[in-house]
Design an enzyme around this catalytic site. Structure first.
Site, PDB file in Angstrom:
ATOM      1  NE  ARG A 388     -16.330 117.344  27.270  1.00 27.68           N
ATOM      2  CZ  ARG A 388     -17.465 116.682  27.499  1.00 27.68           C
ATOM      3  NH1 ARG A 388     -17.724 116.206  28.704  1.00 27.68           N
ATOM      4  NH2 ARG A 388     -18.342 116.497  26.529  1.00 27.68           N
ATOM      5  CB  CYS A 389     -15.711 118.487  35.117  1.00 31.50           C
ATOM      6  SG  CYS A 389     -15.191 116.794  34.748  1.00 31.50           S
ATOM      7  CG  MET A 390     -15.108 122.906  36.969  1.00 38.46           C
ATOM      8  SD  MET A 390     -13.915 123.943  37.843  1.00 38.46           S
ATOM      9  CE  MET A 390     -12.626 124.087  36.608  1.00 38.46           C
TER      10      MET A 390
END
Length: 399
Positions: A388-390
């Site tokens: 999700r962060c990426m």
């Protein structure tokens, strides 16, 4: 065009940043300030990232890359000149003469080298700044201009929501210039040039906000982490702006202010219409507040600290299904939380992408009927972020 009204609507278009040579600038004696747990191996990190991107493309999702969109935005010389001034203003250059020298250097670079140098920064040892005081002092500094090694976490520097964007105010010095790339992308990349995206925040405000703290439950409800990186003033301002666009409630989760609970999306992730991955060690132990429209923009109501009850209220249902990352085990549960077991990217209701290293959580997801695509993240996870962060969704189908 931005169209993001949920966390789980089928993902159609997403922005990634493939780790580049800026990763080679992560210094083993400066890991804490550069926000890494260890030094990643670039070639392996790129291989892992390419696998992640391949999973998305195989699922029919259009993948665009931040570095390409930034190059498009910088093709206009006037835009590049404006960007350089803003970028250097935020780069803590220690003298006027040295700053002017750096500005001229950036202006004269070919476009591809310019983009590369923005990401990689400039070592003090590789730049001749002349005989200015700024050039001949502070010789123990490693960089004249710091690199952007955290850029592959595209979720943080901006938040696409509804048909607008929130340009983040990053909390840590090493990340405070990343939002400038997104600012110019949203006004001058090919996709947005004729219709720049509206910023739902204000760069004039002093309050921090980062994308990892924002979860879009529906076209009516948003959850935002109140953390070390995202402050109450930002949540209030953004909530009032969202209410003017038809949203009805914002739930603020007051988290521990530190790296153990860096962003809300490491602690809570929506993966299906009624299903969430969550940190079982936090539910019931943090304050939650419901913001709704009020005479002064917002009014605040304390909520039950049980996340199941909060999320049921937010979704307008009697109950939700919560899957505990690591099944709450006092060692392995914390291990999988630390290794981003809850930080998955939902690409459709009940279908997610995440690291292959969190075996307990993956087994729970399988038993819950959630389809999971996995990839190795041994190097990528050294920067403390997951799938999700990426990823920054650009277009999701409406539910």
């Amino acid at each position: 065009m931005i169209q993001v009204y949920s966390e789980i609507g089928p993902l159609k278009k997403v922005m990634l940043h493939r780790p580049g040579n800026e990763i080679k600038r992560v210094h083993p004696f400066h890991l804490q300030e550069m926000l890494f747990e260890d030094t990643p191996l670039l070639e392996k990190a790129q291989e892992e990232h390419d696998t992640f991107s391949g999973i998305l493309q195989h699922a029919g999702i259009e993948v665009v890359y931040q570095e390409d969109m930034f190059a498009q935005a910088m093709a206009d010389e006037n835009e590049r000149a404006l960007f350089i001034e803003e970028f250097l203003d935020r780069s803590n250059i220690p003298s006027i003469a040295l700053r002017n020298c750096l500005a001229e250097y950036y202006r004269n670079l070919p476009l591809d080298e310019f983009v590369e140098r923005i990401y990689t920064g400039i070592l003090k040892s590789e730049f001749d700044g002349g005989d200015s005081l700024g050039a001949v002092t502070y010789l123990d500094d490693l960089f004249l201009v710091n690199p952007l090694p955290n850029s592959y976490f595209t979720r943080d520097s901006s938040i696409n929501i509804a048909d607008g964007v929130i340009l983040s105010h990053m909390g840590k010095p090493y990340r405070q210039r990343e939002l400038l790339l997104m600012k110019y992308i949203h006004r001058n990349a090919e996709e947005y040039r004729d219709n720049p995206t509206q910023d739902l925040y204000s760069m004039d405000l002093p309050y921090g906000i980062e994308g990892g703290d924002v979860l879009i439950l529906s076209d009516k409800t948003v959850c935002i982490g109140c953390t070390e990186r995202t402050q109450p003033g930002a949540i209030e301002f953004i909530a009032a702006n969202l209410f003017r666009r038809g949203f009805e409630a914002v739930y603020a989760f007051e988290m521990e202010r530190g790296r153990n609970a860096m962003h809300l999306d490491g602690m809570l992730t929506m993966i299906d219409r009624d299903t969430f991955l969550f940190n079982p060690f936090l539910s019931g132990n943090v304050n939650v507040y419901k913001l709704t429209p009020g005479p002064n923009g917002t009014k605040t109501q304390p909520m039950d600290s049980d996340w199941g009850k909060v999320l049921a209220d937010a979704m307008g249902v009697s109950s939700v299904r919560l899957i505990p990352v690591g099944n709450g085990d006092e060692i392995q549960g914390l291990w999988e939380m630390w290794n981003l077991g809850g930080n998955v990217l939902t690409i459709a209701p009940g279908e997610v992408v995440g690291y292959d290293r969190n075996k307990i959580t993956l087994d729970l997801l399988d038993k819950a009927g959630i389809k999971v695509h996995t990839f190795e993240g041994a190097e990528l996870s050294r920067g403390r972020g997951g799938a999700r962060c990426m990823s920054m969704p650009i277009v999701r189908e409406k539910l």
